[in-house]
Design a protein around this motif. Structure first.
Motif, PDB file in Angstrom:
ATOM      1  N   ASP A   1      -0.383   8.183  -8.458  1.00  0.00           N
ATOM      2  CA  ASP A   1      -1.177   7.326  -7.581  1.00  0.00           C
ATOM      3  C   ASP A   1      -0.280   6.752  -6.486  1.00  0.00           C
ATOM      4  O   ASP A   1       0.913   6.502  -6.714  1.00  0.00           O
ATOM      5  N   PHE A   2      -0.868   6.490  -5.318  1.00  0.00           N
ATOM      6  CA  PHE A   2      -0.123   5.747  -4.313  1.00  0.00           C
ATOM      7  C   PHE A   2       0.259   4.367  -4.870  1.00  0.00           C
ATOM      8  O   PHE A   2      -0.495   3.767  -5.635  1.00  0.00           O
ATOM      9  N   LEU A   3       1.441   3.906  -4.487  1.00  0.00           N
ATOM     10  CA  LEU A   3       1.956   2.579  -4.866  1.00  0.00           C
ATOM     11  C   LEU A   3       2.165   2.443  -6.371  1.00  0.00           C
ATOM     12  O   LEU A   3       2.073   1.356  -6.935  1.00  0.00           O
TER      13      LEU A   3
ATOM     14  N   GLU B   1       5.844  -4.489  11.613  1.00  0.00           N
ATOM     15  CA  GLU B   1       5.110  -5.723  11.318  1.00  0.00           C
ATOM     16  C   GLU B   1       4.188  -6.114  12.465  1.00  0.00           C
ATOM     17  O   GLU B   1       3.045  -6.540  12.257  1.00  0.00           O
ATOM     18  N   GLU B   2       4.680  -5.962  13.691  1.00  0.00           N
ATOM     19  CA  GLU B   2       3.865  -6.307  14.855  1.00  0.00           C
ATOM     20  C   GLU B   2       2.625  -5.418  14.934  1.00  0.00           C
ATOM     21  O   GLU B   2       1.535  -5.881  15.291  1.00  0.00           O
ATOM     22  N   GLN B   3       2.788  -4.154  14.575  1.00  0.00           N
ATOM     23  CA  GLN B   3       1.648  -3.238  14.625  1.00  0.00           C
ATOM     24  C   GLN B   3       0.618  -3.540  13.549  1.00  0.00           C
ATOM     25  O   GLN B   3      -0.583  -3.471  13.796  1.00  0.00           O
ATOM     26  N   ILE B   4       1.076  -3.887  12.365  1.00  0.00           N
ATOM     27  CA  ILE B   4       0.153  -4.076  11.239  1.00  0.00           C
ATOM     28  C   ILE B   4      -0.448  -5.476  11.238  1.00  0.00           C
ATOM     29  O   ILE B   4      -1.560  -5.687  10.740  1.00  0.00           O
ATOM     30  N   GLY B   5       0.304  -6.462  11.725  1.00  0.00           N
ATOM     31  CA  GLY B   5      -0.237  -7.816  11.830  1.00  0.00           C
ATOM     32  C   GLY B   5       0.061  -8.729  10.660  1.00  0.00           C
ATOM     33  O   GLY B   5      -0.488  -9.824  10.557  1.00  0.00           O
ATOM     34  N   TYR B   6       0.959  -8.311   9.758  1.00  0.00           N
ATOM     35  CA  TYR B   6       1.393  -9.207   8.684  1.00  0.00           C
ATOM     36  C   TYR B   6       2.866  -8.962   8.374  1.00  0.00           C
ATOM     37  O   TYR B   6       3.454  -7.987   8.827  1.00  0.00           O
ATOM     38  N   LYS B   7       3.448  -9.874   7.588  1.00  0.00           N
ATOM     39  CA  LYS B   7       4.885  -9.839   7.334  1.00  0.00           C
ATOM     40  C   LYS B   7       5.214  -9.121   6.030  1.00  0.00           C
ATOM     41  O   LYS B   7       4.535  -9.301   5.028  1.00  0.00           O
TER      42      LYS B   7
ATOM     43  N   ALA C   1       5.418  -3.172   1.740  1.00  0.00           N
ATOM     44  CA  ALA C   1       6.028  -2.429   2.842  1.00  0.00           C
ATOM     45  C   ALA C   1       5.617  -0.962   2.823  1.00  0.00           C
ATOM     46  O   ALA C   1       5.311  -0.367   3.872  1.00  0.00           O
ATOM     47  N   VAL C   2       5.604  -0.353   1.633  1.00  0.00           N
ATOM     48  CA  VAL C   2       5.169   1.046   1.529  1.00  0.00           C
ATOM     49  C   VAL C   2       3.716   1.173   1.970  1.00  0.00           C
ATOM     50  O   VAL C   2       3.351   2.075   2.734  1.00  0.00           O
ATOM     51  N   SER C   3       2.885   0.246   1.517  1.00  0.00           N
ATOM     52  CA  SER C   3       1.477   0.236   1.909  1.00  0.00           C
ATOM     53  C   SER C   3       1.338   0.103   3.426  1.00  0.00           C
ATOM     54  O   SER C   3       0.483   0.758   4.046  1.00  0.00           O
ATOM     55  N   MET C   4       2.176  -0.723   4.033  1.00  0.00           N
ATOM     56  CA  MET C   4       2.132  -0.917   5.486  1.00  0.00           C
ATOM     57  C   MET C   4       2.371   0.394   6.222  1.00  0.00           C
ATOM     58  O   MET C   4       1.603   0.762   7.126  1.00  0.00           O
ATOM     59  N   PHE C   5       3.415   1.127   5.839  1.00  0.00           N
ATOM     60  CA  PHE C   5       3.719   2.366   6.549  1.00  0.00           C
ATOM     61  C   PHE C   5       2.670   3.439   6.268  1.00  0.00           C
ATOM     62  O   PHE C   5       2.355   4.245   7.156  1.00  0.00           O
ATOM     63  N   GLN C   6       2.096   3.461   5.072  1.00  0.00           N
ATOM     64  CA  GLN C   6       1.020   4.410   4.805  1.00  0.00           C
ATOM     65  C   GLN C   6      -0.208   4.094   5.662  1.00  0.00           C
ATOM     66  O   GLN C   6      -0.855   4.997   6.209  1.00  0.00           O
TER      67      GLN C   6
END
Length: 406
Positions: free
Chosen positions: A40-42, A79-85, A155-160
């Motif tokens: 599974d992812f993550l 982070e700027e692209q996704i909108g959270y830290k 972080a992994v979720s962010m890049f996915q």
């Protein structure tokens, strides 16, 4: 009638931090990208899960600091692209005996890479951190502003997510069983019977790298999976806020035997993460899920350095994790070669200190499959053939650090 084979510009195998960053980079550059994950992812069976990883630029080696600084910039951009830290800034504090070769190399490497550091004796360390860190008389501390904590699963979720926004295709529960050269590209077969074709392929499968490369080529990469343990300790009542980023507590590393590292109290209020670097050699599908190293040296270290304000009698939480360790603890970033030539690129052996480099490694791997070379990064120290010249890999002049640090 057989189903038509799906075709891609780039197939990325392994959706941990390195694979997810690579898929983001290739999709950002308008490459039709497929990201495959065997579980599974993550999931929590590899090296890219959990609640905290250190980001720092202090390294004994000369070639990592600039990569870490570039990665910090790329973390911010994502982070700027996704909108959270996902990245929480603090300082980094390295400590050890004043004659420890690795710590002296950290100071030298920082100076050569124009990273400002302050070297403090035990009295100044007590002043710097409000009496929380108590060093022996013959130890020194090294402080730099380049530190922080990254939230790994987030972080992994962010890049996915960013890869999907760039029209990448993501498929989990896809265990790759075969990679073949076919028709000017690479044919990737998964256990379920599905088959995908890509012009290029990137392999970032963490602890499964040695097994997969051997099954595909017969070549044995010197990457050893280790089971390690992340350990949390309780901060004594009344001192909880002292160990937070908000109050200036740093990420830290203690050079010596054992090599100990930690992060401020962040993910679990009132607890601080202090593990030992290292673990038990194992295959990734043959884990014990229990502590792999003796705890007594760690308990003694906590008692001595944190002056009794962290309860060192027993951990309150432990989590199993995996390292993929090379003999020199340096990365493997290279073309697979042989019949695959430059059509397959591998990224592995991140040795318990690679997570922070995810964005820059993803960029390098994307450069290699798209342009045939990495831009602005010298990969000499990460080539596979270094082990042909010397089974121990890169020679280092701080032998008290290799195999016990990072």
């Amino acid at each position: 009638m057989a189903n038509p084979i799906e075709m891609f510009d780039v197939i990325v195998i392994g959706a941990g931090i390195m694979g997810s960053c690579t898929a983001y980079e290739t999709s950002k550059r308008n490459q039709k990208t497929l990201l495959l994950e065997q579980f599974d992812f993550l999931h929590h069976r590899g090296s890219s899960h959990g609640e905290s990883r250190t980001i720092r630029a202090t390294y004994p080696e000369l070639y990592y600091p600039k990569m870490a600084l570039k990665s910090e910039t790329l973390w911010r951009e994502a982070e700027e692209q996704i909108g959270y830290k996902v990245y929480f800034k603090t300082s980094q504090f390295d400590m050890g005996h004043k004659y420890n070769k690795a710590l002296q190399a950290v100071i030298s490497s920082s100076e050569k890479n124009s990273i400002p550091v302050r070297v403090l004796d035990r009295i100044h360390v007590l002043e710097e951190f409000d009496g929380l860190i108590n060093l022996p008389e013959d130890w020194v501390g090294v402080v730099t502003e380049y530190g922080g904590v990254i939230k790994p699963t987030k972080a992994v979720s962010m890049f996915q997510t960013l890869a999907v926004k760039n029209d990448a295709f993501l498929k989990d529960n896809m265990e790759v069983v075969e990679i073949k050269k076919v028709g000017g590209g690479v044919l990737v077969s998964v256990k379920s019977g599905e088959v995908f074709w890509g012009k290029k392929c990137v392999v970032t499968v963490g602890p499964w790298m040695k097994k997969l490369v051997k099954s595909v080529t017969g070549f044995v990469l010197p990457i050893q999976p280790l089971e390690t343990t992340v350990i949390y300790w309780k901060i004594k009542e009344g001192f909880e806020s002292n160990f937070t980023i908000e109050n200036g507590f740093p990420t830290f590393a203690s050079y010596g035997e054992p090599y100990i590292y930690g992060t401020p109290s962040l993910e679990f209020p009132g607890l601080i993460k202090i593990p030992v670097h290292g673990g038990r050699p194992c295959e990734p599908n043959d884990r014990m899920w229990v502590p792999t190293l003796p705890l007594d040296p760690l308990k003694q270290w906590i008692q001595e350095k944190f002056g009794g304000v962290v309860d060192s009698t027993k951990p309150v939480m432990m989590q199993s994790c995996m390292y993929s360790v090379t003999p020199d603890e340096d990365f493997v970033i290279d073309f697979l070669g042989g019949e695959f030539g430059e059509d397959v690129v591998i990224g592995g052996g991140f040795s318990g200190h690679g997570f922070k480099m995810g964005p820059v490694v993803g960029k390098i791997l994307a450069d290699l499959v798209m342009d045939g070379e990495a831009k602005d990064v010298e990969l000499m120290h990460f080539r596979i053939d270094r082990f042909e010249k010397n089974p121990k890999g890169n020679l280092k002049n701080f032998d008290d650090q290799v195999s016990s640090a990072h």
